[in-house]
Design an enzyme around this catalytic site. Structure first.
Site, PDB file in Angstrom:
ATOM      1  N   PHE C  39       0.845  -1.191   0.000  1.00 40.54           N
ATOM      2  CA  PHE C  39       0.000   0.000   0.000  1.00 40.54           C
ATOM      3  C   PHE C  39       0.887   1.251   0.000  1.00 40.54           C
ATOM      4  CE2 PHE C  39      -2.200  -3.464   2.097  1.00 40.54           C
ATOM      5  CZ  PHE C  39      -3.455  -3.466   1.503  1.00 40.54           C
ATOM      6  N   VAL C  77       2.542  -1.748   4.333  1.00 44.59           N
ATOM      7  CA  VAL C  77       2.156  -0.345   4.172  1.00 44.59           C
ATOM      8  C   VAL C  77       3.425   0.505   4.205  1.00 44.59           C
ATOM      9  CG1 VAL C  77       0.735   1.510   5.126  1.00 44.59           C
ATOM     10  CG2 VAL C  77       0.037  -0.881   5.452  1.00 44.59           C
ATOM     11  N   CYS C  78       3.603   1.341   3.222  1.00 41.15           N
ATOM     12  CA  CYS C  78       4.790   2.210   3.210  1.00 41.15           C
ATOM     13  C   CYS C  78       4.745   3.147   4.411  1.00 41.15           C
ATOM     14  CB  CYS C  78       4.862   3.026   1.927  1.00 41.15           C
ATOM     15  SG  CYS C  78       6.157   4.283   1.992  1.00 41.15           S
ATOM     16  N   ILE C  79       5.745   3.082   5.232  1.00 39.93           N
ATOM     17  CA  ILE C  79       5.711   3.811   6.503  1.00 39.93           C
ATOM     18  C   ILE C  79       5.755   5.325   6.295  1.00 39.93           C
ATOM     19  CG2 ILE C  79       8.219   3.562   6.884  1.00 39.93           C
ATOM     20  CD1 ILE C  79       7.515   3.308   9.906  1.00 39.93           C
ATOM     21  N   ALA C  82       2.438   6.491   5.095  1.00 43.74           N
ATOM     22  CA  ALA C  82       1.415   6.308   6.132  1.00 43.74           C
ATOM     23  C   ALA C  82       1.521   7.381   7.219  1.00 43.74           C
ATOM     24  CB  ALA C  82       1.547   4.919   6.746  1.00 43.74           C
TER      25      ALA C  82
END
Lengths: 125, 96, 130
Positions: C39, C77-79, C82
């Protein structure tokens, strides 16, 4: 001799948005930088509106948001030197190489198709 | 051979034009989401260069009331056919 | 074949998330392995643990969780994407001095380098975006 089946590059990132209006350009560039930082061979293709990302004289936004000009100036440090622009977009915006921050190669549609074919992974932003 | 996936209508921006310019002579193009508007007879001429290699996703045609209104030169696939197209292609590219 | 999906559209804002979930199920139904859904960009909103769509609409967040539970699909999820958007797990929340958290397992925050690895190591990477 080049093996026709083996792509030349690892990652081609296609950037199709101008600076500031959305985060597509910034987040696309981030993907390219990460790829390069992990030792991958990375090329960038600026298509459509994306060619405006290369214009000289960009600044920060009204709230101090950084924009992407400074990131583009760092590409060389990451060994991202293969930079291409879509000829049709350059024409549409009335741009010449001398208007751009960085040295690029201008490609027609046939050359774009070939470039896309030569990379193992292509991400469009 | 690569599969190009377009989810934008021909009237919305340059996704279709960009996808077409990145295609080689064997590549295929699949229209999904609003992209399926491109399968209408009035729109399909824009894909004349890739005749026989143009596909559209059935679910998205049906959801929009466009199933049956699409041009017969467009090959309609269901989502299983979408997966098959990705199996047959070495790589996929998405244009949005 | 080993598949991965890159999702870059917010749920309920456009069709990208629905398309990605539909494709993910079809990939698995055909007997392939779906290794990861990654994501990025506005796609990170798919990891919002507080998503509460009306009952007569598909629940996308639960849809992803089911894929993880039934097929072991990693939900990464790409930190960086996010955190900017207020999506963080308990650990990041405490690191940033926040009282609540908005992401929980099986979604995992990870670096963008993971996306490049997936793209180069999986047999197929398919992108859905807004």
């Amino acid at each position: 001799m080049r093996d026709e089946q083996t792509p030349d590059g690892d990652l081609l990132v296609i950037l199709r948005h101008g600076p500031h209006g959305t985060s597509w350009l910034r987040e696309g560039l981030d993907a390219a930088l990460v790829g390069a930082a992990f030792g991958r061979e990375v090329a960038l293709l600026f298509m459509g509106e994306g060619v405006l990302a290369l214009l000289e004289g960009q600044g920060p936004g009204a709230l101090g948001q950084k924009g992407t000009g400074p990131t583009l100036e760092m590409l060389e440090m990451y060994d991202i030197e293969a930079l291409y622009v879509e000829g049709r977009a350059m024409e549409r915006y009335g741009l010449e190489q001398q208007d751009l921050l960085l040295e690029t190669r201008c490609l027609d549609a046939a050359a774009i198709a070939e470039l896309v074919d030569r990379n193992a992974l292509v991400l469009t932003f | 051979m690569k599969l190009h996936i377009v989810n934008r209508a021909p009237d919305a921006g340059r996704a279709v034009e960009q996808a077409l310019s990145a295609m080689t002579a064997e590549d295929r193009l699949l229209l999904i989401e609003d992209g399926v508007q491109g399968a209408l007879p009035s729109q399909v001429d824009g894909f004349a260069d890739i005749e026989g290699r143009l596909y559209a996703l059935r679910d998205d045609l049906e959801a929009r009331g466009l199933m049956g209104r699409h041009d017969e030169r467009v090959k309609v696939v269901d989502v299983d056919g979408f997966v098959t197209l990705t199996e047959q292609a070495e790589r996929t590219l998405s244009w949005y | 074949m080993r598949y991965a999906i890159l999702l870059m559209g917010a749920p309920y804002s456009d069709q990208a998330s629905h398309s990605a979930l539909r494709f993910a199920r079809a990939v698995l139904a055909r007997g392939h392995q779906l290794e990861t859904v990654f994501f990025y960009h506005d796609g990170v909103y798919n990891a919002a643990r507080l998503a509460a769509p009306p009952q007569d609409e598909p629940h996308l967040v639960d849809g992803w969780i089911t894929l993880n539970a039934e097929h072991g699909v990693a939900l990464q999820v790409c930190i960086a994407a996010a955190l900017r958007r207020g999506l963080m797990d308990e650990r990041e929340a405490s690191r940033h001095g926040k009282s609540g958290y908005s992401v929980e397992a099986p979604f995992e925050l990870t670096g963008l380098g993971q996306l490049v690895d997936l793209g180069l190591n999986c047999d197929r990477l398919v992108t859905f975006a807004s």
